[in-house]
Write a protein that holds these residues in place. Sequence first.
Motif, short mmCIF file in Angstrom:
data_model
loop_
_atom_site.label_atom_id
_atom_site.label_comp_id
_atom_site.label_asym_id
_atom_site.label_seq_id
_atom_site.Cartn_x
_atom_site.Cartn_y
_atom_site.Cartn_z
N GLY A 145 48.88 34.92 58.79
CA GLY A 145 49.91 34.86 57.69
C GLY A 145 49.50 34.48 56.64
N GLN A 146 48.17 34.12 56.10
CA GLN A 146 47.52 33.91 54.89
C GLN A 146 47.34 34.67 53.97
OE1 GLN A 146 44.33 30.57 55.08
NE2 GLN A 146 44.42 31.11 57.63
N ILE A 147 47.25 36.12 54.49
CA ILE A 147 47.15 37.42 53.54
C ILE A 147 48.27 38.29 54.09
CG2 ILE A 147 45.55 39.15 52.88
CD1 ILE A 147 43.31 37.28 53.16
N PRO A 148 48.87 38.94 53.10
CA PRO A 148 50.02 39.87 53.59
C PRO A 148 49.36 41.03 54.23
CG PRO A 148 50.26 39.63 51.17
CD PRO A 148 48.89 38.82 51.80
N GLU A 149 50.04 41.75 55.11
CA GLU A 149 49.61 42.96 55.98
C GLU A 149 49.18 43.95 55.02
OE1 GLU A 149 52.06 43.79 59.35
OE2 GLU A 149 52.21 41.66 59.89
N THR A 150 49.92 44.06 53.84
CA THR A 150 49.63 45.43 53.11
C THR A 150 48.26 45.18 52.27
OG1 THR A 150 50.87 44.09 51.36
CG2 THR A 150 52.16 45.91 52.87
N ALA A 151 47.64 44.20 52.34
CA ALA A 151 46.53 43.88 51.68
C ALA A 151 45.36 44.94 52.03
CB ALA A 151 46.05 42.45 51.73
N ASP A 152 44.55 45.40 50.97
CA ASP A 152 43.60 46.39 51.09
C ASP A 152 42.20 45.47 51.29
OD1 ASP A 152 41.33 48.11 50.98
OD2 ASP A 152 42.22 49.32 49.34
N LEU A 153 41.72 45.24 52.79
CA LEU A 153 40.77 44.27 53.01
C LEU A 153 39.51 44.80 52.58
CD1 LEU A 153 41.89 42.97 56.24
CD2 LEU A 153 42.70 41.95 54.10
N PRO A 154 38.89 46.17 52.69
CA PRO A 154 37.78 46.54 52.24
C PRO A 154 37.63 46.24 50.78
CG PRO A 154 38.47 48.10 54.17
CD PRO A 154 39.70 47.20 53.69
N LEU A 155 38.53 46.71 49.97
CA LEU A 155 38.76 46.45 48.56
C LEU A 155 38.50 44.75 48.28
CD1 LEU A 155 38.78 47.46 45.72
CD2 LEU A 155 41.41 47.39 45.93
N ALA A 156 39.13 44.01 48.81
CA ALA A 156 39.11 42.80 48.67
C ALA A 156 37.70 42.25 49.02
CB ALA A 156 39.93 41.90 49.75
N VAL A 157 36.78 42.74 50.09
CA VAL A 157 35.33 42.36 50.25
C VAL A 157 34.51 42.97 48.79
CG1 VAL A 157 33.41 42.98 51.54
CG2 VAL A 157 35.87 42.49 52.58
N GLU A 158 34.89 44.13 48.20
CA GLU A 158 34.06 44.51 47.42
C GLU A 158 34.48 43.59 45.98
OE1 GLU A 158 34.44 48.59 46.35
OE2 GLU A 158 33.90 49.17 48.45
N MET A 159 35.74 43.10 45.75
CA MET A 159 35.92 42.20 44.75
C MET A 159 35.37 40.83 45.02
SD MET A 159 40.12 43.35 44.71
CE MET A 159 40.42 41.86 43.70
N LEU A 160 35.09 40.51 46.28
CA LEU A 160 34.72 39.14 46.42
C LEU A 160 32.81 39.28 46.23
CD1 LEU A 160 36.38 38.16 49.42
CD2 LEU A 160 36.31 36.82 47.21
N TYR A 161 32.39 40.34 46.59
CA TYR A 161 31.03 40.59 46.56
C TYR A 161 30.39 41.05 45.17
CZ TYR A 161 30.13 39.38 51.62
OH TYR A 161 30.21 38.86 52.69
N GLY A 162 31.11 41.81 44.64
CA GLY A 162 30.57 42.65 43.47
C GLY A 162 30.25 41.75 42.38
N PRO A 163 30.87 40.80 42.09
CA PRO A 163 30.40 39.88 41.02
C PRO A 163 29.06 39.08 41.32
CG PRO A 163 32.83 39.45 40.87
CD PRO A 163 32.26 40.34 42.33
N VAL A 164 29.00 38.89 42.67
CA VAL A 164 27.64 37.97 43.02
C VAL A 164 26.55 39.21 42.64
CG1 VAL A 164 26.50 37.33 45.10
CG2 VAL A 164 29.16 36.63 44.53
#
Length: 195
Positions: A145-164
């Motif tokens: 329940g920490q992240i909504p079910e509608t969240a785009d998880l693969p996109l979230a990973v790109e958003m996290l790693y992209g800046p690194v």
Amino acid sequence: MITSPSSLRRSERSRRATLDAALELCTEKGYGRVTVEAIAARAGVSKKTIYRWWPSKGAVLLEAFTEALVGATPFVDTGDIAADLRTHINGAVRLMSTAPYGPAYAGILSEMHHDDDLAAAVRDQLVGPRVEGAVARLRGAQEQGQIPETADLPLAVEMLYGPVYYRHVLRKPAQDEATVASLVAHVLRSLGAGE
């Protein structure tokens, strides 16, 4: 009676010596100046042994980097997705900011643009499994329940790693812990976490 070590142990010693030699040479000479011949000489193995296990120096260094990254960036679940992501991303930033791993990975990323086999290996051995692990950790946070079910998880990973990777590839200063914390908070907010 003296017994010789098993061939499996001897092979593991040779493999480890080869990976360590490749990393040492990359630090000393720079990725572009490292050769399979030099790796073999430093490791005390034959070129034939290296080519039996790896198709190129890039493949040797990819295995060494991948092992280090997996060890430095586990996907832990403490029940706090923000803290877990900060720990994970900070581990990746530290590894890519230090020798021998940062220079080795920069060389691999550069070489894969000219070596289709190495590019496929990077995707299959490093990027794919790490993305799957990150998505699985985010999915666990969804189930908690920490992240909504509608969240785009693969996109979230790109958003996290992209800046690194952006900073690493362009040789910009690495993120500090405060910047990583801000990145993680921003990505979680964009997913609607905590709403």
